[in-house]
Design an enzyme around this catalytic site. Structure first.
Site, short mmCIF file in Angstrom:
data_model
loop_
_atom_site.label_atom_id
_atom_site.label_comp_id
_atom_site.label_asym_id
_atom_site.label_seq_id
_atom_site.Cartn_x
_atom_site.Cartn_y
_atom_site.Cartn_z
N ARG A 134 -24.85 51.24 62.29
CA ARG A 134 -25.24 52.20 63.33
C ARG A 134 -26.41 53.05 62.83
O ARG A 134 -27.33 53.37 63.57
CB ARG A 134 -24.05 53.08 63.74
N TYR B 165 -37.91 55.32 87.83
CA TYR B 165 -36.76 54.43 88.03
C TYR B 165 -35.55 55.25 88.49
O TYR B 165 -35.30 56.34 87.96
CB TYR B 165 -36.47 53.69 86.71
N ASP C 93 -43.21 56.71 80.12
CA ASP C 93 -42.43 55.48 80.21
C ASP C 93 -43.42 54.34 80.47
O ASP C 93 -43.99 54.23 81.54
CB ASP C 93 -41.38 55.60 81.33
N LYS D 224 -37.28 44.63 79.83
CA LYS D 224 -38.26 44.12 80.78
C LYS D 224 -39.29 43.24 80.08
O LYS D 224 -38.92 42.27 79.45
CB LYS D 224 -38.88 45.31 81.51
#
Ligand code: P1T
Length: 389
Positions: free
Chosen positions: A52, A104, A176, A201
């Site tokens: 992690r 978005y 973004d 994406k």
């Protein structure tokens, strides 16, 4: 690659952050699935103690993404939304964010339904006029957040001008960059504090990973984001990091093909009698065309358009398509089509959707890299179905 300075983006996409595995000479970065790493004694290890906190496959991806964006640091997450949340978690209760009006739907939802209850406020506005962005800044503003091109209206905002506003006000600017990718636009070069991505994406490019990233050259911000990555724990799996690294290798060729395909389809749509309006920054009539041409190396592969006939026509159109899949998401090699009002932007209040122009006839296309004439024929099938409804 020891030093990514001075190499072109197509070279960085293949080599940055990666070097042959010293234990075997393997050319491809190994997928290190281990959750933990042996220590010679307490605290004595080779740079990794627990996956992690850090993982070699993730480090390679973070290095590659940072090099592509011209950033010193890369911090990756388990989704684009986790990346956005991590950025907002660098703020505190009482802080304010100036946000682009067209983002978005899931990003809006984080602001509206998650961060608001922790005392983070935001003001949304069209950022086409940077003076309006300056006017929206309050004494407690800490961050400007925008998408350009924006989702789904493909608005273009002037990153350099807004970075100037941010600098004068002493606030951070997050861009973004999911729709453009660093192949077409590098926000840090234009003065942004950070570039944020849904790696789901174009960066991965094959619709088989969900991931996110933040790239920055601000040391203190990067340290905080690394801390949040480890502490909040929204990390990507090593396998997904490998998949994105693999996808990145063809990012340059894919983006050139996406742009070429989308340019042709935007021209085709703009002449079609069933189309009321096309939103594509590559078209000369787009209000952001000039700024886009200045700050981008190509207008991208995303197009939205207003189909005549409202919801019934849009629905018939989407159902009839064979190559374009009716699905959320974007940026894969395969073409996708969707209905923002019902699908990706359903979490926006109806009035906000109406103000932006996200109506019943709006369709968003993610133009893939299939043969252009096949794509055009497919759209013709959709138009015929919309006419026949
Ligand atoms: O889906 P996720 O990886 O969590 O990324 C969120 C996100 C962030 N930023 C932009 C610009 C995005 O488009 C997205 C996700 N968008 C879709 C799923 C979509 O169809 O628009």
């Amino acid at each position: 690659m020891r030093d990514p300075q001075g190499f072109a983006l197509d070279t960085l996409a293949i080599h940055a952050g990666q070097s042959p595995d010293p234990s075997s000479g393997a050319v491809m970065t190994p997928i290190v699935l281990a959750s933990t790493f042996v220590q010679d004694g307490p605290g004595v290890h080779q740079g990794y103690d627990y996956s992690r906190a850090g993982n070699p496959t993730r480090t390679a991806l973070e290095g590659c993404l940072a090099a592509l964006e011209g950033a010193k640091h890369g911090i990756t997450f388990g989704s684009g939304c986790a990346a956005t949340t991590a950025v907002l978690l660098t703020l505190k209760t009482g802080d304010h964010v100036v946000c682009g009006d067209d983002v978005y739907g899931g990003t809006f939802r984080i602001f509206d339904k998650v961060m608001k209850q922790w005392g983070l406020s935001s003001t949304s506005l069209d950022m086409s006029d940077p003076a309006k962005v300056a006017a929206a800044i309050k004494p407690n503003t800490r961050l400007i957040w925008l998408e350009t091109p924006s989702n789904p209206m493909l608005k273009i905002f002037d990153i350099a001008a807004i970075a100037d506003v941010a600098k004068k006000a002493g606030v951070m600017l997050a861009v973004d960059n999911t729709f453009a990718t660093p192949m077409l636009q590098r926000p840090l070069d234009l003065g942004a504090t950070m570039s944020v991505h849904s790696t789901t994406k174009y960066l991965n490019g094959h619709s088989d990973v969900v991931g996110g990233a933040v790239l920055t050259s601000d040391d203190a911000l990067a340290e905080r984001l690394h801390f949040l990555q480890k502490s909040v724990g929204g990390v990507p799996s090593p396998f997904d990091c490998y998949m994105v690294l693999r996808g990145l290798k063809t990012l340059g060729v894919r983006m050139r093909q996406h742009v070429e395909g989308a340019r042709g389809i935007a021209e085709f749509l703009s002449k079609h009698e069933q189309v009321k309006r096309v939103y594509y920054p590559g078209l000369a009539g787009h209000p952001g065309h000039a700024v886009g041409a200045r700050q981008m190396r190509g207008p991208g592969g995303m197009i939205s358009f207003e189909l005549d006939g409202g919801l019934q026509a849009a629905s018939a159109f989407l159902k009839a398509l064979e190559i374009f899949a009716c699905a959320e998401s974007l940026g894969g090699v395969e073409s996708l089509a969707e209905h923002p009002a019902i699908m990706t932007h359903a979490s926006l209040p109806a009035e906000a959707r109406a103000a932006l122009g996200i109506g019943d006839g709006l369709i968003r296309l993610s133009v893939g890299i299939e043969d252009a004439s096949d794509l055009r024929k497919d759209l013709e099938t959709g138009f015929a179905a919309a006419r026949a409804r």
